[in-house]
Design an enzyme around this catalytic site. Sequence first.
Site, PDB file in Angstrom:
ATOM      1  N   ARG A  69       0.829  -1.209   0.000  1.00 27.03           N
ATOM      2  CA  ARG A  69       0.000   0.000   0.000  1.00 27.03           C
ATOM      3  C   ARG A  69       0.866   1.264   0.000  1.00 27.03           C
ATOM      4  O   ARG A  69       0.512   2.265  -0.611  1.00 27.03           O
ATOM      5  CB  ARG A  69      -0.916   0.007   1.224  1.00 27.03           C
ATOM      6  CG  ARG A  69      -2.060  -0.984   1.112  1.00 27.03           C
ATOM      7  CD  ARG A  69      -3.109  -0.694   2.163  1.00 27.03           C
ATOM      8  NE  ARG A  69      -4.127  -1.739   2.180  1.00 27.03           N
ATOM      9  CZ  ARG A  69      -4.143  -2.736   3.053  1.00 27.03           C
ATOM     10  NH1 ARG A  69      -3.213  -2.835   3.968  1.00 27.03           N
ATOM     11  NH2 ARG A  69      -5.098  -3.634   3.014  1.00 27.03           N
TER      12      ARG A  69
ATOM     13  N   ARG B 276     -12.339  -7.575   9.810  1.00 26.21           N
ATOM     14  CA  ARG B 276     -11.835  -8.848   9.273  1.00 26.21           C
ATOM     15  C   ARG B 276     -11.377  -9.739  10.420  1.00 26.21           C
ATOM     16  O   ARG B 276     -11.651 -10.951  10.442  1.00 26.21           O
ATOM     17  CB  ARG B 276     -10.656  -8.594   8.334  1.00 26.21           C
ATOM     18  CG  ARG B 276     -11.069  -8.011   7.003  1.00 26.21           C
ATOM     19  CD  ARG B 276      -9.868  -7.598   6.165  1.00 26.21           C
ATOM     20  NE  ARG B 276     -10.281  -7.159   4.833  1.00 26.21           N
ATOM     21  CZ  ARG B 276      -9.628  -6.267   4.099  1.00 26.21           C
ATOM     22  NH1 ARG B 276      -8.519  -5.706   4.562  1.00 26.21           N
ATOM     23  NH2 ARG B 276     -10.071  -5.938   2.907  1.00 26.21           N
TER      24      ARG B 276
ATOM     25  N   HIS C  18      -2.784   1.197   8.408  1.00 26.66           N
ATOM     26  CA  HIS C  18      -3.665   0.368   7.580  1.00 26.66           C
ATOM     27  C   HIS C  18      -2.772  -0.185   6.472  1.00 26.66           C
ATOM     28  O   HIS C  18      -2.634   0.405   5.407  1.00 26.66           O
ATOM     29  CB  HIS C  18      -4.817   1.199   7.007  1.00 26.66           C
ATOM     30  CG  HIS C  18      -5.593   0.449   5.950  1.00 26.66           C
ATOM     31  ND1 HIS C  18      -6.310  -0.687   6.234  1.00 26.66           N
ATOM     32  CD2 HIS C  18      -5.738   0.654   4.620  1.00 26.66           C
ATOM     33  CE1 HIS C  18      -6.870  -1.142   5.119  1.00 26.66           C
ATOM     34  NE2 HIS C  18      -6.528  -0.347   4.119  1.00 26.66           N
TER      35      HIS C  18
ATOM     36  N   ASP D 237      -9.947  -3.635   8.847  1.00 24.97           N
ATOM     37  CA  ASP D 237      -9.052  -4.728   9.244  1.00 24.97           C
ATOM     38  C   ASP D 237      -9.539  -5.361  10.558  1.00 24.97           C
ATOM     39  O   ASP D 237      -9.471  -6.578  10.740  1.00 24.97           O
ATOM     40  CB  ASP D 237      -7.624  -4.204   9.417  1.00 24.97           C
ATOM     41  CG  ASP D 237      -7.264  -3.237   8.305  1.00 24.97           C
ATOM     42  OD1 ASP D 237      -6.433  -3.548   7.467  1.00 24.97           O
ATOM     43  OD2 ASP D 237      -7.865  -2.128   8.277  1.00 24.97           O
TER      44      ASP D 237
HETATM   45  N1  LIG Z   1      -8.654   2.313   3.214  1.00 26.14           N
HETATM   46  C1  LIG Z   1      -9.127   1.143   2.864  1.00 26.14           C
HETATM   47  O1  LIG Z   1      -9.434   0.292   3.718  1.00 26.14           O
HETATM   48  C2  LIG Z   1      -9.279   0.824   1.402  1.00 26.14           C
HETATM   49  C3  LIG Z   1      -9.910  -0.337   0.978  1.00 26.14           C
HETATM   50  C4  LIG Z   1     -10.022  -0.573  -0.397  1.00 26.14           C
HETATM   51  C5  LIG Z   1      -9.508   0.348  -1.296  1.00 26.14           C
HETATM   52  N2  LIG Z   1      -8.889   1.459  -0.851  1.00 26.14           N
HETATM   53  C6  LIG Z   1      -8.322   2.472  -1.757  1.00 26.14           C
HETATM   54  O2  LIG Z   1      -9.373   3.235  -2.334  1.00 26.14           O
HETATM   55  C7  LIG Z   1      -8.894   3.849  -3.535  1.00 26.14           C
HETATM   56  C8  LIG Z   1      -9.927   3.680  -4.644  1.00 26.14           C
HETATM   57  O3  LIG Z   1     -10.045   2.316  -4.999  1.00 26.14           O
HETATM   58  P1  LIG Z   1     -11.035   1.888  -6.186  1.00 26.14           P
HETATM   59  O4  LIG Z   1     -11.004   0.408  -6.230  1.00 26.14           O
HETATM   60  O5  LIG Z   1     -12.338   2.592  -6.028  1.00 26.14           O
HETATM   61  O6  LIG Z   1     -10.258   2.506  -7.443  1.00 26.14           O
HETATM   62  P2  LIG Z   1     -10.893   2.838  -8.885  1.00 26.14           P
HETATM   63  O7  LIG Z   1      -9.745   2.933  -9.821  1.00 26.14           O
HETATM   64  O8  LIG Z   1     -11.993   1.879  -9.174  1.00 26.14           O
HETATM   65  O9  LIG Z   1     -11.548   4.273  -8.683  1.00 26.14           O
HETATM   66  C9  LIG Z   1     -10.827   5.434  -8.449  1.00 26.14           C
HETATM   67  C10 LIG Z   1     -11.648   6.588  -8.986  1.00 26.14           C
HETATM   68  O10 LIG Z   1     -10.989   7.808  -8.635  1.00 26.14           O
HETATM   69  C11 LIG Z   1     -11.288   8.722  -9.674  1.00 26.14           C
HETATM   70  N3  LIG Z   1     -10.386   9.866  -9.638  1.00 26.14           N
HETATM   71  C12 LIG Z   1      -9.058   9.934  -9.978  1.00 26.14           C
HETATM   72  N4  LIG Z   1      -8.619  11.201  -9.818  1.00 26.14           N
HETATM   73  C13 LIG Z   1      -9.658  11.937  -9.379  1.00 26.14           C
HETATM   74  C14 LIG Z   1      -9.824  13.306  -9.019  1.00 26.14           C
HETATM   75  N5  LIG Z   1      -8.808  14.171  -9.106  1.00 26.14           N
HETATM   76  N6  LIG Z   1     -11.046  13.736  -8.608  1.00 26.14           N
HETATM   77  C15 LIG Z   1     -12.085  12.880  -8.525  1.00 26.14           C
HETATM   78  N7  LIG Z   1     -11.993  11.557  -8.840  1.00 26.14           N
HETATM   79  C16 LIG Z   1     -10.794  11.109  -9.264  1.00 26.14           C
HETATM   80  C17 LIG Z   1     -11.127   7.883 -10.940  1.00 26.14           C
HETATM   81  O11 LIG Z   1     -11.757   8.503 -12.061  1.00 26.14           O
HETATM   82  C18 LIG Z   1     -11.796   6.579 -10.520  1.00 26.14           C
HETATM   83  O12 LIG Z   1     -13.177   6.544 -10.867  1.00 26.14           O
HETATM   84  C19 LIG Z   1      -7.539   3.186  -3.815  1.00 26.14           C
HETATM   85  O13 LIG Z   1      -6.508   4.058  -3.396  1.00 26.14           O
HETATM   86  C20 LIG Z   1      -7.559   1.934  -2.953  1.00 26.14           C
HETATM   87  O14 LIG Z   1      -6.279   1.495  -2.620  1.00 26.14           O
HETATM   88  C21 LIG Z   1      -8.784   1.724   0.475  1.00 26.14           C
END
Ligand SMILES: NC(=O)c1ccc[n+]([C@@H]2O[C@H](COP(=O)([O-])OP(=O)(O)OC[C@H]3O[C@@H](n4cnc5c(N)ncnc54)[C@H](O)[C@@H]3O)[C@@H](O)[C@H]2O)c1
Length: 330
Positions: A105, A168, A192, A165
Amino acid sequence: MAHRRAQPYREGMHAPARPSKLSVIGAGGVGVAIAYAALIRGSADVVALHDIDAPKVEAEVLDLAHGTQFLVAKRVEGGADPRVVEGSDVVVITAGAKQRPGEPRLALAARNAEILKAVLPGVREHAPDAIVMLVTNPCDVLTVLAQREGGLDPSRVLASGTVLDSSRLRWLLSELVHVDARSVHALMIGEHGDSEFPLWSRARIGPLLVREWMEEGRARFSAADLDRIADDVVHAAYRIIEGKGATSSAIGVSSARIVEAILRDERAVLPVSSVLDGQHGISGLALSLPTIVGRGGIERVLEVPMADDELARLHASAEAIDASLRSVGG
Ligand SMILES: NC(=O)c1ccc[n+]([C@@H]2O[C@H](COP(=O)([O-])OP(=O)(O)OC[C@H]3O[C@@H](n4cnc5c(N)ncnc54)[C@H](O)[C@@H]3O)[C@@H](O)[C@H]2O)c1
């Protein structure tokens, strides 16, 4: 049957409460899962979705809006205009690149720090009073950047941290001992990410410490069992990413739960991540510890007495986050 007329508002009557509003920035798999969970749980009255990809966000909003009749929330709206977030009580940021298979990450940090910098001015301009929650990874590092760059009060910026987490961990334990996950009280703390760990010295099933849980006259969990469970939790996301490309459903529902704790001023204790101010000797870095979450955001980070090895792991986790933060110039 005669219908009762709605009474016009008169001074002295209770003013109708302003609808609460959650905005989710980023309409990818995670953003849509959060919006969907918040809509069906009624976490906020209004849920808005924003993304720079106009056709995608418009399609997602329409798809969600078509279920309005069956939702607990009142309304879903959104689009590519950053003004979508206007009037938000909480803004959840999911915009960003996601982990590639096998990618730690923290390696995402530089890519997503740039995206965060692009998103923050719009939030500051259109939703200056909102509490901001980072979900984009690495969420601990980005929480520090958001707090500093956005000039936000540290109590008003947080990350979903290890709420997912910990869920989980609770689920895994509940499956092993056949007890409702809500009766399992166990926390993952720290980053995380790869350096997170379970606070086993405090983990309980009902009133019993996990380490005291007996089956057939013997302790159910050996030290090796506990290590295996911890490892399963830490690597859970990688397994899901290998199978379906990304995680989404559980982060959706756990983020909606945090939003509820804020909007309903629950003062719930949740392991969210926030910028610490001396807790366990850590300052200026964000990581997850049990925290009272309410209408003010971070109401109080609890300092839990820990075993020496746990405290050492917490500091190691803080160092990993610090290294990543410095790698992106923070
Ligand atoms: N914290 C957690 O527990 C956790 C869990 C799962 C995923 N995540 C994280 O969440 C994030 C998103 O994951 P995802 O699967 O939805 O990715 P994804 O690629 O499906 O979606 C990301 C979206 O962000 C948009 N985006 C990019 N730049 C942008 C901007 N400047 N303004 C507005 N929108 C913008 C893109 O167009 C896209 O639709 C990732 O960084 C992932 O690692 C975090």
